[in-house]
Design an enzyme around this catalytic site. Structure first.
Site, PDB file in Angstrom:
ATOM      1  N   HIS A 211      61.797  75.061  -6.697  1.00  0.00           N
ATOM      2  CA  HIS A 211      60.659  74.277  -7.162  1.00  0.00           C
ATOM      3  C   HIS A 211      60.111  74.783  -8.492  1.00  0.00           C
ATOM      4  O   HIS A 211      59.409  74.060  -9.186  1.00  0.00           O
ATOM      5  CB  HIS A 211      59.567  74.268  -6.089  1.00  0.00           C
ATOM      6  CG  HIS A 211      59.838  73.287  -4.992  1.00  0.00           C
ATOM      7  ND1 HIS A 211      59.044  72.199  -4.738  1.00  0.00           N
ATOM      8  CD2 HIS A 211      60.847  73.214  -4.097  1.00  0.00           C
ATOM      9  CE1 HIS A 211      59.528  71.501  -3.729  1.00  0.00           C
ATOM     10  NE2 HIS A 211      60.630  72.108  -3.314  1.00  0.00           N
ATOM     11  N   SER A 215      65.554  70.892  -9.813  1.00  0.00           N
ATOM     12  CA  SER A 215      66.895  70.633  -9.294  1.00  0.00           C
ATOM     13  C   SER A 215      67.869  70.305 -10.417  1.00  0.00           C
ATOM     14  O   SER A 215      67.513  69.638 -11.396  1.00  0.00           O
ATOM     15  CB  SER A 215      66.855  69.476  -8.292  1.00  0.00           C
ATOM     16  OG  SER A 215      68.144  69.190  -7.800  1.00  0.00           O
ATOM     17  N   LYS A 239      66.755  59.206   1.617  1.00  0.00           N
ATOM     18  CA  LYS A 239      68.179  59.492   1.411  1.00  0.00           C
ATOM     19  C   LYS A 239      68.631  60.650   2.296  1.00  0.00           C
ATOM     20  O   LYS A 239      69.704  60.588   2.913  1.00  0.00           O
ATOM     21  CB  LYS A 239      68.429  59.826  -0.065  1.00  0.00           C
ATOM     22  CG  LYS A 239      69.903  59.915  -0.433  1.00  0.00           C
ATOM     23  CD  LYS A 239      70.080  60.035  -1.940  1.00  0.00           C
ATOM     24  CE  LYS A 239      71.557  59.995  -2.311  1.00  0.00           C
ATOM     25  NZ  LYS A 239      71.760  60.021  -3.770  1.00  0.00           N
ATOM     26  N   ASP A 240      67.825  61.712   2.362  1.00  0.00           N
ATOM     27  CA  ASP A 240      68.131  62.823   3.264  1.00  0.00           C
ATOM     28  C   ASP A 240      68.126  62.366   4.715  1.00  0.00           C
ATOM     29  O   ASP A 240      68.949  62.807   5.524  1.00  0.00           O
ATOM     30  CB  ASP A 240      67.119  63.959   3.085  1.00  0.00           C
ATOM     31  CG  ASP A 240      67.373  64.780   1.832  1.00  0.00           C
ATOM     32  OD1 ASP A 240      68.460  64.640   1.239  1.00  0.00           O
ATOM     33  OD2 ASP A 240      66.483  65.557   1.443  1.00  0.00           O
ATOM     34  N   GLU A 283      86.541  83.151  14.440  1.00  0.00           N
ATOM     35  CA  GLU A 283      86.061  81.779  14.357  1.00  0.00           C
ATOM     36  C   GLU A 283      86.408  81.218  12.979  1.00  0.00           C
ATOM     37  O   GLU A 283      86.587  81.958  12.016  1.00  0.00           O
ATOM     38  CB  GLU A 283      84.549  81.729  14.570  1.00  0.00           C
ATOM     39  CG  GLU A 283      84.102  82.199  15.947  1.00  0.00           C
ATOM     40  CD  GLU A 283      84.590  81.300  17.064  1.00  0.00           C
ATOM     41  OE1 GLU A 283      84.442  80.068  16.949  1.00  0.00           O
ATOM     42  OE2 GLU A 283      85.117  81.818  18.060  1.00  0.00           O
TER      43      GLU A 283
END
Length: 398
Positions: A211, A215, A239-240, A283
């Protein structure tokens, strides 16, 4: 009377501006217009982490961290505790979903140059988060005290023992003795729980750095605030949200229809120090690093290569000096970077197979290219690039 709630909110806001701060950072926060769905994976990782923490608390209430009772307590959760199988499936599936989201998140950062100035701290805190998740996941992998849990831990302990001068002393201090026993299992349990909740703080720091710097976006050019940005809500919350619907569908399929698909059958057998499995397989999310560990005959050499493969990522902001961020605008770097992603996937497949024949050579070629890309190709490529040579009117790093 009608004005009292309003007056109270104003009084609180003047002294503790939570609402206005939340609105500034998560509602009105300016985001580039052109973000694609690869930017959703940060939200996916956050949701996975939340599911892991909630399910982990339930599991911790029913787990017994002793060599004699650890495996049986897991069996009791699966078979006798109400909905215990469901919570454990959510936890096991959540680990795979979290690592998948994180690996895509890091790959996106590499491709679009999200590690470049002024976002170095975003990159470094993100890698720190990845390391903490790996430590937490490995500690959690040992806790069921199955065959693969025990022997996987043994491989790592033996590798640490090879560190000159301090290896054996360090391992003894960490384990509380010469080998894996009650003291070691209890410490691993505490480590798993402690690091899991410490991750929350690192996530908060990661978001705070984001922040501050803002971005990145696919072009790698910072947008003009007035013309090329939109508020985070409602544009990116919706959108998320759409992306999370698909993500949770995949998560649900794993939990309800394939809870054992991403784990190993041998780990449903209680650990036996006297019986070594024919092949020790990790894994899937640890498989690339396990392949690197076995790529060379020397245990110490494998440990150095495996830890260095992550360590070199921390130096990427200073290895890449190109003025252009995004590989989308770097035609010579793009195929080399795609080969890097292919190498990581190849290491994953090699780590799931015995270190012999073609799989061994595949892991060696892949790890060679991993270091070749970061230490030679990336620095050399960036030296020959300028914003004008790539068709940019202004530099992406400015």
């Amino acid at each position: 009377m009608t004005d009292k709630p309003h007056d109270l909110s104003e009084w609180v806001e003047k002294r503790l501006p939570i609402v206005s701060s939340f609105r500034r950072e998560y509602v009105d926060f300016a985001m580039p217009k052109n973000l694609n769905y690869l930017w959703n994976f940060g939200a996916f990782a956050t949701v996975s982490l939340g599911m892991l923490l909630l399910s982990g608390i339930f599991l911790a209430l029913n787990y017994t961290p002793t060599v004699s009772d650890a495996f049986s307590s897991i069996e009791t959760m699966d078979r006798q505790v109400a909905s215990g199988w469901l919570v454990r499936s959510i936890h096991m599936g959540g680990v795979s979903m979290l690592f998948a989201a994180l690996y895509v998140h890091v790959a996106r950062g590499l491709y679009y140059g999200s590690y470049k100035a002024p976002r170095e701290l975003i990159w470094l805190t993100g890698l720190g988060l990845l390391l903490m998740v790996m430590i937490t996941a490995f500690a959690g992998y040992i806790l069921p005290w199955g065959q693969m849990s025990y022997w996987g831990a043994t491989v790592v302990v033996n590798a640490l023992n090879t560190v000159p001068l301090i290896g054996k002393a360090l391992t003894s201090w960490l384990m509380g003795g010469e080998g894996l026993g009650n003291v070691a299992l209890h410490r691993i349990y505490v480590l798993h729980f402690l690091t899991a909740f410490s991750i929350i703080g690192v996530v908060a720091l990661h978001i705070a750095t984001l922040h501050v710097a803002g971005s990145n976006n696919p072009t790698g050019i910072d947008p003009e605030p007035s013309d090329e940005t939109v508020p985070f809500h409602p544009y990116y919350t919706s959108k998320d949200g759409l992306g999370l619907c698909f993500f949770l569908i995949v998560y649900a399929v794993i939990v309800f229809f394939a809870p054992d698909f991403l784990t190993l059958a041998e780990n449903y057998v209680q650990a036996n120090p006297l019986v070594t499995p024919q092949d020790i397989t990790p894994e899937w999310y640890f498989a690339p690093f396990y392949a690197i560990l076995r790529a060379v005959p020397s245990k110490l050499g494998g440990l150095i290569l495996a830890t260095g493969s992550i360590g070199v990522l921390f130096a990427v902001p200073w290895l890449d000096n190109s003025p252009v961020r995004s590989a989308q605008s770097r035609p010579l770097l793009r195929p080399a970077l795609l080969m890097l992603f292919f190498s990581f996937v190849a290491l994953g497949f090699a780590g799931m197979h015995p270190p012999a024949g073609g799989w061994l050579w595949l892991s060696r070629v892949a790890v060679f290219y991993w270091y070749l890309y970061f230490l030679i190709l990336l620095p050399l490529q960036s030296r020959g690039e300028t914003a004008s040579s790539l068709g940019f009117a202004k530099e992406g790093g400015e």
